[in-house]
Structures are given as structure tokens and as C-alpha cells.
Design a protein around this motif. Structure first.
Motif, PDB file in Angstrom:
ATOM      1  N   PRO A 115       1.015  -1.119  -0.459  1.00 50.04           N
ATOM      2  CA  PRO A 115       0.233   0.712   0.521  1.00 50.04           C
ATOM      3  C   PRO A 115       0.413   1.260   0.244  1.00 50.04           C
ATOM      4  O   PRO A 115       2.341   1.607   0.576  1.00 50.04           O
ATOM      5  CB  PRO A 115      -0.593  -0.156   1.389  1.00 50.04           C
ATOM      6  N   MET A 116       1.139   2.614  -1.121  1.00 55.53           N
ATOM      7  CA  MET A 116       1.699   3.318  -0.517  1.00 55.53           C
ATOM      8  C   MET A 116       1.536   4.325   0.653  1.00 55.53           C
ATOM      9  O   MET A 116       3.002   4.644   0.622  1.00 55.53           O
ATOM     10  CB  MET A 116       0.819   4.628  -2.096  1.00 55.53           C
ATOM     11  N   ILE A 117       0.951   4.003   1.541  1.00 51.99           N
ATOM     12  CA  ILE A 117       1.144   4.297   2.604  1.00 51.99           C
ATOM     13  C   ILE A 117       2.608   4.461   3.620  1.00 51.99           C
ATOM     14  O   ILE A 117       2.914   4.363   4.304  1.00 51.99           O
ATOM     15  CB  ILE A 117       0.006   4.273   3.113  1.00 51.99           C
ATOM     16  N   ASP A 118       2.356   3.176   3.514  1.00 53.70           N
ATOM     17  CA  ASP A 118       3.581   1.755   4.102  1.00 53.70           C
ATOM     18  C   ASP A 118       4.655   2.540   3.836  1.00 53.70           C
ATOM     19  O   ASP A 118       5.398   2.486   4.549  1.00 53.70           O
ATOM     20  CB  ASP A 118       3.280   0.556   3.532  1.00 53.70           C
ATOM     21  N   PHE A 119       4.908   3.073   2.270  1.00 53.15           N
ATOM     22  CA  PHE A 119       6.373   3.502   2.000  1.00 53.15           C
ATOM     23  C   PHE A 119       6.906   5.113   2.579  1.00 53.15           C
ATOM     24  O   PHE A 119       7.753   5.163   2.918  1.00 53.15           O
ATOM     25  CB  PHE A 119       6.472   4.080   0.604  1.00 53.15           C
ATOM     26  N   THR A 120       5.707   5.502   3.235  1.00 49.30           N
ATOM     27  CA  THR A 120       5.860   7.089   4.039  1.00 49.30           C
ATOM     28  C   THR A 120       6.875   6.044   5.686  1.00 49.30           C
ATOM     29  O   THR A 120       7.441   7.498   6.102  1.00 49.30           O
ATOM     30  CB  THR A 120       4.777   7.301   4.499  1.00 49.30           C
ATOM     31  N   LEU A 121       6.675   5.658   5.957  1.00 42.79           N
ATOM     32  CA  LEU A 121       6.925   4.927   6.939  1.00 42.79           C
ATOM     33  C   LEU A 121       8.992   4.319   6.599  1.00 42.79           C
ATOM     34  O   LEU A 121       9.806   4.001   7.531  1.00 42.79           O
ATOM     35  CB  LEU A 121       6.302   3.621   7.703  1.00 42.79           C
ATOM     36  N   LEU A 122       9.280   4.441   5.814  1.00 47.51           N
ATOM     37  CA  LEU A 122      10.199   4.483   5.178  1.00 47.51           C
ATOM     38  C   LEU A 122      11.444   4.537   6.073  1.00 47.51           C
ATOM     39  O   LEU A 122      11.223   6.519   5.868  1.00 47.51           O
ATOM     40  CB  LEU A 122      10.571   4.235   4.237  1.00 47.51           C
ATOM     41  N   ASP A 123      12.649   4.575   6.869  1.00 45.87           N
ATOM     42  CA  ASP A 123      13.633   4.860   6.593  1.00 45.87           C
ATOM     43  C   ASP A 123      15.303   4.708   6.659  1.00 45.87           C
ATOM     44  O   ASP A 123      14.685   3.830   5.364  1.00 45.87           O
ATOM     45  CB  ASP A 123      13.970   5.075   8.375  1.00 45.87           C
ATOM     46  N   ASP A 124      15.830   5.280   6.206  1.00 43.96           N
ATOM     47  CA  ASP A 124      17.540   4.402   5.484  1.00 43.96           C
ATOM     48  C   ASP A 124      17.215   3.252   6.045  1.00 43.96           C
ATOM     49  O   ASP A 124      18.073   2.678   4.877  1.00 43.96           O
ATOM     50  CB  ASP A 124      18.494   5.578   6.158  1.00 43.96           C
ATOM     51  N   ALA A 125      17.789   2.475   7.074  1.00 45.06           N
ATOM     52  CA  ALA A 125      17.920   1.483   7.858  1.00 45.06           C
ATOM     53  C   ALA A 125      17.099   0.430   6.885  1.00 45.06           C
ATOM     54  O   ALA A 125      17.034  -0.763   6.219  1.00 45.06           O
ATOM     55  CB  ALA A 125      17.591   1.488   9.097  1.00 45.06           C
ATOM     56  N   MET A 126      15.593   0.362   7.026  1.00 41.49           N
ATOM     57  CA  MET A 126      14.505   0.007   6.345  1.00 41.49           C
ATOM     58  C   MET A 126      14.905   0.275   5.025  1.00 41.49           C
ATOM     59  O   MET A 126      14.137  -1.049   4.254  1.00 41.49           O
ATOM     60  CB  MET A 126      12.985   0.236   6.499  1.00 41.49           C
TER      61      MET A 126
END
Lengths: 295, 295
Positions: free
Chosen positions: A210-221
Motif C-alpha cells: 500500500p502506498m502509505i507503507d512507503f511513508t514510514l521507511l527510513d534509511d535502515a529499512m
């Protein structure tokens, strides 16, 4: 061979070629700094243009003055009208936003002689291109054109479109762009089988998450997605790359997304939340009615 | 004064200038007739361009062949590659869609020397403009750009935007355009107090009427709107101008609007229908539960 004018009446047609013009490192001449001019400045700054603005000071709209004060290195301002063809020297694009149809036409004619694309506010036949209603959220831009059937209609459609967006698309696209850039660092090949595999893998994760999941990504992820996903030729789940517990907050509808509070509730999928709330409200209402009747 | 490159890093920026390019009566050179080229032809025909296509016949995509066969007066086809600067003579716009990066760069360089805007498929740095995901419904055009973060993302946003549209916006806009044209025939003044009054009145009816109502207008109703509305300086209701009973069908979600079955239910306003239905369902469910418990 027929002339171009003879073949214009054939279908299909009647539209424009919609495009995203690149202005980074380009010079734009804007003639007129009133209300329309101010709006043009906003769009031009958003596209990294260098602006040369011609407008007598008494004609400056308040927002134009603010732009001039805030971006002195982006806007070169001259307190005068357009003086002649020398103004077009080295210009890549010209926009006029003045109330004088004769002066507008003169400028447009000069632009056409110099082969510089021109938009003449309020005079469609003197425009190489039109503007429309515009939505911007970070790297996401949407333009709505009614092809000359009136700005109010485009604005109404814009409201519909805006309402369909969750407000976090811009942030999601930035993160996807970051993931793509990191992947390109690992596998820099252009085209060929590796390039195609990279493109397919990026498409797959865009489709699966889901597009919204990408908003939670940080560099490590992002590195973990590549380790667990790209390197193993699969798409990992969000849970695999995120060690923190997921926030279970409903997606905000604000236009500016806030990190961390934008993931949809997982239980239902966000599209179910409001109907379920209404269903529950109906049930509660009926209990209240029946309890009232029992007294 | 600083150079343009020195000021590029200042905020805000990072976007494009979104525009609707006008190609009626213009000549476009398209180099390459493969799958990407075919898609370009569709957009160019939709914008009334005259297309000159260069592509060895063995490289033609099936849809390109269909276009060439169907629109012989709109597409001038040459069974060969790009041969040199003479190809650019009298061209207003150039698009390349070939797999050869060296040839692409040569063409783009020639275009820049000749001051002809150019899009070079797959080579962003050789593009004066980009394309994006595109929605068209008659006079309505919407373009979605992710500013280089990948076509898949634009396509995903396009799906969201498409879902937010009822499918009758294009028809509504055509009718509004017709109303506007009729009003301009009655009051042809450009600008001035009458021009402003006309603009305000058009805005007001666009705001007051649900967009779907416009789809039901015929020529007689348009005249009646002007008689009962414009001439009396007011906005008439739909009921005043329509003598037929209103269809009370919920807006369809099909992409092609059908005349007569697209008016929203009037009782609630369409946005309330689904929540109310869920509320009622909840109430009914609770009655059922309580009845079951009473047994």
C-alpha cells in the motif's frame, strides 16, 4: 501533400499535449506582477526557474512583493514595463500577465519570431501553452485542464481529485524515489536485462505495498528492503523490514503528511473504517431507541 | 548577478511547470514508431497535431501501423531513420522514441540548436519536457507527474484519481462550454464590467449546480438558463429549466457517461447515501439481534 490547416478538422482531437516542462537552470521572462503574475511566480519557483520580472512598482501585487523580497537570488526584478526585443535575449520561456491586449500581442509576436514559447494571460490565441488547476505534494504534481472551458470548472475537478488523495502520496513518492536511487547505486546498469529486472522489481513492490507503507521507511529499512527483497529476488513484507510496532492510526486527511502517523489501520483496511463506524452508529442508535421504549 | 546554476539549490523547487501544449495546426516530428512511439501518436492526434513519423517499417509497432492506416492525412510516414538537420525544417516539436542513445543525443542536440522543444524517451537530461500518466474525458485532461520517480507511481496515482471521477465530468464540461459560448454570443464584450459580470455569473452557476446536472442540458434548456438566469441576474434551479421529470438514479461509476441516467439522487446528496445505508444496516442488525435474544 495537404496543408496543416486542411487536416485539422479530422477526429480525434480537440485536446492539448499535457507536459511537465523542465525549467531547472532556465530563464523565464515574466511581464506583469499583479495577482496573475504572482501566481505564475509561485509555479515558476516550484520548477526551479530563474525569473526576470518586468512590472512598474505600483502594479505589484502584495504576494509579488513578498516573492521579490524572499527570493532575491531567484527573481531579478525591474521596475518598468517591457521595452522591446532586447528583453528576450537568452530567455527560454516568456509569460505575460498584463491588462493591455495590444502590448500582449506585441510581446507574443516577438516571442514567436525568436522561437521562444509564450503564454499570454487571457488571450488564448497568443498562447503556445495553457495552464490549468494544479495540485502539488512534494514530487507529485497533477494538472487539470478543461481545454479552455473555464478555470472554475478545472477548480471544481481539482477539488474532487484533491479529495481522492490521502495527503501522504508526496511523501510516499519521495521514499519510493529514495529506494529506487539506492537500488540504482547497487545495480547501476542502464537498460539491458539487469535494467529491466530492476524496473520489474520496482514495479512489483509499488504494486504489492500500500502506498502509505512507503511513508514510514527510513534509511535502515530501505537497505533492509534491498537486502531481503532485491538480493533475494522477491518483495519483502512491511513487517519483515520494520522492527518497530506499526502505528495503527487512521490516515490523516491533512494536505501535509506527518511522518509516523499516516499508516492506515490494518484491521479493516482504511476503506472499511467509515462504513463500519456508520454501521455501529446505526446499531447503537437502535439499542438506544429500544431501551427508551422499554422504560 | 549570479549565474543560473548558482541559484538552483534554493528552495522551493524540484518540480516542473505543468502545461497544456497547443498543437492545433502545428507540425511534430516523431522519430521511432515502436510501442512508445505509438503511445506518443495517440496523444499527438488527441492534440490535433500533424505528425511526421520516421521509422524503418520493420520497427513499426502494430498500433503504429493502425494509426498510419487510419489517419493518412494526419500522419506523414517515412520508412527510414532520421537522416540529419534537414528533417527539423518547419517542425514545432520533436519527440524521439528510439533505442539508440547516441542517435537520440544527436537529434536532441540538433533540436536545441534549432530552438525546437524536444522530448527524448528514456533520457531525462535530453528532455525539455516530460510526459506523465494521463486521463482524458472529452475536454477534460488530467496529467499526473511524479517528477522522475517512476512511471509506475504515476500510474497508481492515476488509478486513485480516476476512481474519484464519476465518469460524466467530460460531458458536463462540454455542456458548460456550450452554455458559456451561447452567453458570449448574447454578450460578446471582452473584459470590462460586462465581461467580469459574465465571468462571475458563470462561476456562480458552476458552484451552485452539481456538475452532473449539466450533463442533462439540451439546446432549449441552455437558452432557458440564459433567459431565466443571466437576463434576470440570478442562477435558476435545474427544475426551472427542465420540464421533463428528473431521473433519480445514482451517479454511475462507468467511465463513459450515458445521457439521462447520470443525475445523482436528490434526497440526500450523493455523498450521504452510502453512510446512511450503513447506518440503517447497523440499526436493522441490532433489531435482529434483540429480537433473537427475546425468543
Amino acid at each position: 501533400m495537404q496543408t496543416v490547416s486542411e487536416i485539422d478538422n479530422l477526429s480525434p482531437g480537440g485536446g492539448s499535449l499535457m507536459m511537465a516542462w523542465q525549467l531547472k537552470g532556465k530563464r523565464v521572462l515574466l511581464v506583469g506582477g499583479g495577482e496573475v503574475g504572482a501566481s505564475r511566480i509561485g509555479h515558476l519557483l516550484g520548477a526551479d526557474a530563474h525569473i526576470t520580472l518586468l512590472c512598474p512598482e505600483r502594479g505589484l501585487f502584495s504576494a509579488t512583493k513578498d516573492y521579490i523580497a524572499k527570493y532575491p537570488q531567484r527573481i531579478t526584478y525591474f521596475d518598468r514595463r517591457f521595452t522591446g526585443p532586447a528583453e528576450l535575449h537568452k530567455m527560454d520561456l516568456v509569460l505575460t500577465a498584463i491588462d493591455n491586449p495590444v502590448a500582449s500581442r506585441d510581446i507574443a509576436d516577438l516571442c514567436r519570431q525568436a522561437k521562444i514559447p509564450v503564454n499570454t494571460a487571457d488571450v488564448p490565441e497568443l498562447c503556445d501553452f495553457y495552464f490549468g488547476a494544479h495540485i502539488r505534494d512534494g514530487p507529485l504534481q497533477i494538472m487539470i485542464s478543461s481545454n479552455g472551458n473555464g478555470p472554475r470548472i478545472s477548480a471544481l475537478i481539482k477539488e474532487k481529485v484533491q479529495a481522492s488523495l490521502g495527503g501522504s502520496e508526496g511523501l510516499a513518492i519521495s521514499k519510493i524515489g529514495q529506494l529506487r536511487a539506492e537500488l540504482k547505486q547497487r545495480v547501476p546498469e542502464i537498460g539491458g536485462p539487469v535494467g529491466r529486472k530492476r524496473m520489474r522489481w520496482m514495479s512489483k513492490i509499488c504494486n504489492d505495498w500500500p502506498m502509505i507503507d512507503f511513508t514510514l521507511l527510513d534509511d535502515a529499512m530501505i537497505q533492509k528492503i534491498l537486502d531481503e527483497g532485491w538480493e533475494k529476488d522477491r518483495v519483502p513484507t512491511f513487517e519483515e523490514v520494520c522492527e518497530k510496532p506499526k502505528p495503527s492510526v487512521v490516515e490523516t486527511t491533512s494536505s501535509g503528511p506527518t511522518e509516523g502517523v499516516v499508516r492506515k489501520a490494518n484491521l479493516f483496511g482504511s476503506n472499511l473504517l467509515i462504513p463500519v463506524a456508520n454501521f455501529v452508529a446505526g446499531a447503537v442508535f437502535m439499542v438506544a431507541v429500544m431501551l427508551a421504549r422499554q422504560r
